[in-house]
Design a protein around this motif. Sequence first.
Motif, mmCIF file in Angstrom:
data_model
loop_
_atom_site.group_PDB
_atom_site.id
_atom_site.type_symbol
_atom_site.label_atom_id
_atom_site.label_comp_id
_atom_site.label_asym_id
_atom_site.label_seq_id
_atom_site.Cartn_x
_atom_site.Cartn_y
_atom_site.Cartn_z
ATOM 1 N N THR A 588 -0.550 2.814 4.046
ATOM 2 C CA THR A 588 -1.727 3.614 4.397
ATOM 3 C C THR A 588 -2.722 3.636 3.248
ATOM 4 O O THR A 588 -3.938 3.493 3.447
ATOM 5 C CB THR A 588 -1.296 5.040 4.768
ATOM 6 O OG1 THR A 588 -0.383 4.988 5.871
ATOM 7 C CG2 THR A 588 -2.495 5.883 5.170
ATOM 8 N N GLN A 589 -2.223 3.786 2.036
ATOM 9 C CA GLN A 589 -3.113 3.854 0.881
ATOM 10 C C GLN A 589 -3.768 2.509 0.576
ATOM 11 O O GLN A 589 -4.861 2.463 0.011
ATOM 12 C CB GLN A 589 -2.353 4.367 -0.339
ATOM 13 C CG GLN A 589 -1.915 5.819 -0.215
ATOM 14 C CD GLN A 589 -3.065 6.783 -0.049
ATOM 15 O OE1 GLN A 589 -4.101 6.642 -0.703
ATOM 16 N NE2 GLN A 589 -2.897 7.767 0.813
ATOM 17 N N THR A 590 -3.116 1.391 0.939
ATOM 18 C CA THR A 590 -3.780 0.100 0.736
ATOM 19 C C THR A 590 -5.062 0.020 1.553
ATOM 20 O O THR A 590 -6.035 -0.622 1.137
ATOM 21 C CB THR A 590 -2.868 -1.074 1.123
ATOM 22 O OG1 THR A 590 -2.576 -1.031 2.517
ATOM 23 C CG2 THR A 590 -1.594 -1.077 0.316
ATOM 24 N N ASP A 645 -3.436 -6.258 4.304
ATOM 25 C CA ASP A 645 -3.154 -7.147 5.431
ATOM 26 C C ASP A 645 -4.326 -7.098 6.400
ATOM 27 O O ASP A 645 -4.608 -6.050 6.988
ATOM 28 C CB ASP A 645 -1.862 -6.701 6.120
ATOM 29 C CG ASP A 645 -1.400 -7.693 7.188
ATOM 30 O OD1 ASP A 645 -2.240 -8.460 7.702
ATOM 31 O OD2 ASP A 645 -0.202 -7.672 7.517
ATOM 32 N N GLU A 646 -5.023 -8.226 6.565
ATOM 33 C CA GLU A 646 -6.179 -8.275 7.455
ATOM 34 C C GLU A 646 -5.912 -9.126 8.692
ATOM 35 O O GLU A 646 -6.815 -9.765 9.239
ATOM 36 C CB GLU A 646 -7.401 -8.774 6.692
ATOM 37 C CG GLU A 646 -7.750 -7.838 5.543
ATOM 38 C CD GLU A 646 -9.104 -8.139 4.915
ATOM 39 O OE1 GLU A 646 -10.030 -7.335 5.106
ATOM 40 O OE2 GLU A 646 -9.204 -9.173 4.242
ATOM 41 N N LEU A 651 -3.908 -12.276 4.063
ATOM 42 C CA LEU A 651 -3.804 -11.267 3.019
ATOM 43 C C LEU A 651 -5.005 -11.338 2.086
ATOM 44 O O LEU A 651 -5.462 -12.425 1.726
ATOM 45 C CB LEU A 651 -2.536 -11.457 2.192
ATOM 46 C CG LEU A 651 -1.188 -11.102 2.823
ATOM 47 C CD1 LEU A 651 -0.080 -11.326 1.803
ATOM 48 C CD2 LEU A 651 -1.170 -9.671 3.325
ATOM 49 N N THR A 652 -5.491 -10.165 1.704
ATOM 50 C CA THR A 652 -6.492 -10.047 0.656
ATOM 51 C C THR A 652 -5.849 -9.326 -0.516
ATOM 52 O O THR A 652 -5.098 -8.358 -0.327
ATOM 53 C CB THR A 652 -7.726 -9.275 1.152
ATOM 54 O OG1 THR A 652 -8.441 -10.089 2.084
ATOM 55 C CG2 THR A 652 -8.644 -8.902 0.005
ATOM 56 N N THR A 708 -0.650 -16.192 5.376
ATOM 57 C CA THR A 708 -0.141 -15.209 4.414
ATOM 58 C C THR A 708 0.232 -13.874 5.048
ATOM 59 O O THR A 708 1.055 -13.135 4.496
ATOM 60 C CB THR A 708 -1.189 -14.959 3.312
ATOM 61 O OG1 THR A 708 -2.437 -14.628 3.912
ATOM 62 C CG2 THR A 708 -1.343 -16.188 2.438
ATOM 63 N N SER A 709 -0.377 -13.542 6.188
ATOM 64 C CA SER A 709 -0.021 -12.294 6.853
ATOM 65 C C SER A 709 1.027 -12.496 7.934
ATOM 66 O O SER A 709 1.365 -11.562 8.652
ATOM 67 C CB SER A 709 -1.267 -11.640 7.458
ATOM 68 O OG SER A 709 -1.868 -12.516 8.394
#
Length: 759
Positions: A588-590, A645-646, A651-652, A708-709
């Motif tokens: 959540t904090q990411t 995670d997008e 991944l970013t 990556t995700s």
Amino acid sequence: MGVFRSVSEFFHEGVALTEGWQQFSCQAGQYEDPEAIAEELWEPSQGATVGAHLRARGQLKRQVDQTFDALDHFYRIAFTGSASLVAPQAGKRLLLVCDGLATIATLWFNGVVLGRTENMYRRHAFDVTELLAPDNTLVLRFDALLPWLKLKKGPRRWPTRLVTERNLRFVRTSLLGRMPGWTPPWPIVGPFRAVRLVSVETVVLECAKCVPELDATGAYVDFDVRFCLPNEGSAKPRLSCEVAGHTVEVTLHQDGASFRGTCRVPVADAQPWWPHTHGEQPLYAASVRVSLDGTTSSFELGRIGFRKVELRASAHFGFRINEVDVFCRGACWAPLDVVSLSASPGALRDALEQVKAGGMNLLRLSGTLAYEVPEFHALCDELGILVWQDFMFANMDYPRGDASFDTEVSLEVEQILERLSPRCSSVLFCGGSETEQQAAMMGLPLEECRHPLWREQLPTLLKQWGCAIPYWYSTPGGEGLPFWPHDGCTHYYGVGAYLRPLEDARVAGVRFASECLAFAGPPENAATDLTLRQRVPQDNGASWTFADVTRHYVGEFFGAQSLPLEEHDASSYAQLAARAVAYAMHQTQTHFRDPLSPCAGSLIWMLRDLEPGWGWGIIASDGRPKSGYHALKRIWAPQAVWFVDEGLSGLTVVVANDPGRALSAQLVLTLSHESGATIEEIVREVQVPAHSALRFRVEQLAGRFLDTSDAYRFGPPTFATIHARLLSAGNLISEECRSITRPFKLDAGRAAGPSEGAR
């Protein structure tokens, strides 16, 4: 003999009456005159509050009972009138100052009634010079609250489930111990703050307003000082105000029996104060001095700092400190001891240094609990921890048009403002907790949810005071419904109590979570002490507890096969629960701290458990960090690296640099096989400006598609884990590891799955 309207927060400390207290409890109304109580009924007091006394005697029960609010509680202390303390013949006066009496209290000094108090949040002072004798007795009676509440009547537009006794809205007392399911059933009753004798010869400081300001013209302090002279016939006094060696002589005006003076003290070369995540915390000594007949009385106001604070209100809720947008993160503070409301200076320092070490820069003092002691705020100034201060109102429809209630509130707020206005750590005064949400969730029209207490009376009091600290009427609250996450500040429990998937933290558009992420989090010893599972918070009247919330996410992350462990292998289940809580908080904090997120801050409910058990806190009641603390510490660090995670975009990796200096570092990404063998290492030099963050798509850094995700899933994963390290001059600043092994696996009670944030 007289009662003072107020005595300054910064008045002389005097002599605290600490040793020799006696206590006696009885049925409500049994004794009107304390002298009628038989001598053998008194017993030595083992603590300042009823709860502390019972705890010391081994009689504190966790079951709900009526010991606290259904009985009258008497306190008595005897002391000798000492010439070193007071000498009336020399023109001195003796004041009895009570810093906190909970709650309906009557005071006798040598058999004479001094007065009656009905507000635990106010400081009271009485002139007892004429009553002093060689041998003295002070008696306090704390009336049973329940009979008093039954006499209170008045219109109520909405009920509340927060407390069982809804007439608590008529009295200024803490809801601690009176919120079923939230707190253990131990209300604060008794002299919970110091009772002290103050000898004064020349000056009684009634109020010392001290408001530091920092703007484009420089740093300065506005003073507004009011004092009286207890002895008639004194010569005209002189007043001076000083900050960091800069002194201004003040012109005095007489207002009845009081003298008042105002001035502005410029402070040349003052450096700005920052939260610890963003800069340094320079502090400067401030004081006022009153001279009379060759004698000078000095009053130290503590050390103050200079910062400019702005609240970006409504839909874009957030804080700007010294012209910089600050991502605020932290938790809702809880008293270290909910039985006594007292903590040693050392315990307070340890707790707040733990907050700082966890990367937190903001604490909220919720309107459901209690105000803190001055030492707490001084430490926050020193350590660079911002403070959001609710006034002590929560969930209830407080009286309207009640002159007595409004007067108590005004006097209470005046004392709070005097204490907190000089504090550079204070960044917000808030009308209260869920004061409008409670009504709105019951379907009342928005206009009927609003109350003149927090919409009109409180902001007017702040304006009259000249307070430079921003004010917000209620948390949660915005322009629309008070619980909309995208509007103003919110109590966000989408991930958590409302069992939403982790993606909800992104799609909800949270602007500022002044509460969030409440889970029943197991402490470190939960796997060995199974009795702790019996103490789990619950919303009053709800059919579920927060253990059900934790259980839901254990099942989501580790599969349905993990749930039977709760009954058959409680130790392994506790480990899974700790990892699930850590993972949910971390993920959540990411999203919240992502520079592309609309979120400007988030506060966990709560910092610390109120008692041993599976509580809301990210720190156990004994001070030991729980899994959530460890998870958040990494992502909340002033200089940090983490993954976002997008989905189909992969991944970013985000690199944040909060301090006021640019960061020149090396970003190293290591892709590894399940065996731990390195598949590839990507190294990039990064330059991150001060007070900012940069985002890098992992596949752009690699120069090719890696899934990556793990979103496309055309074949086996390209790698099992990706490890990000941020290095400066070869030293590790921050690191983050993410597993994309699918699915999460459970093997003999051991999880191979969400590892981010788990210790």
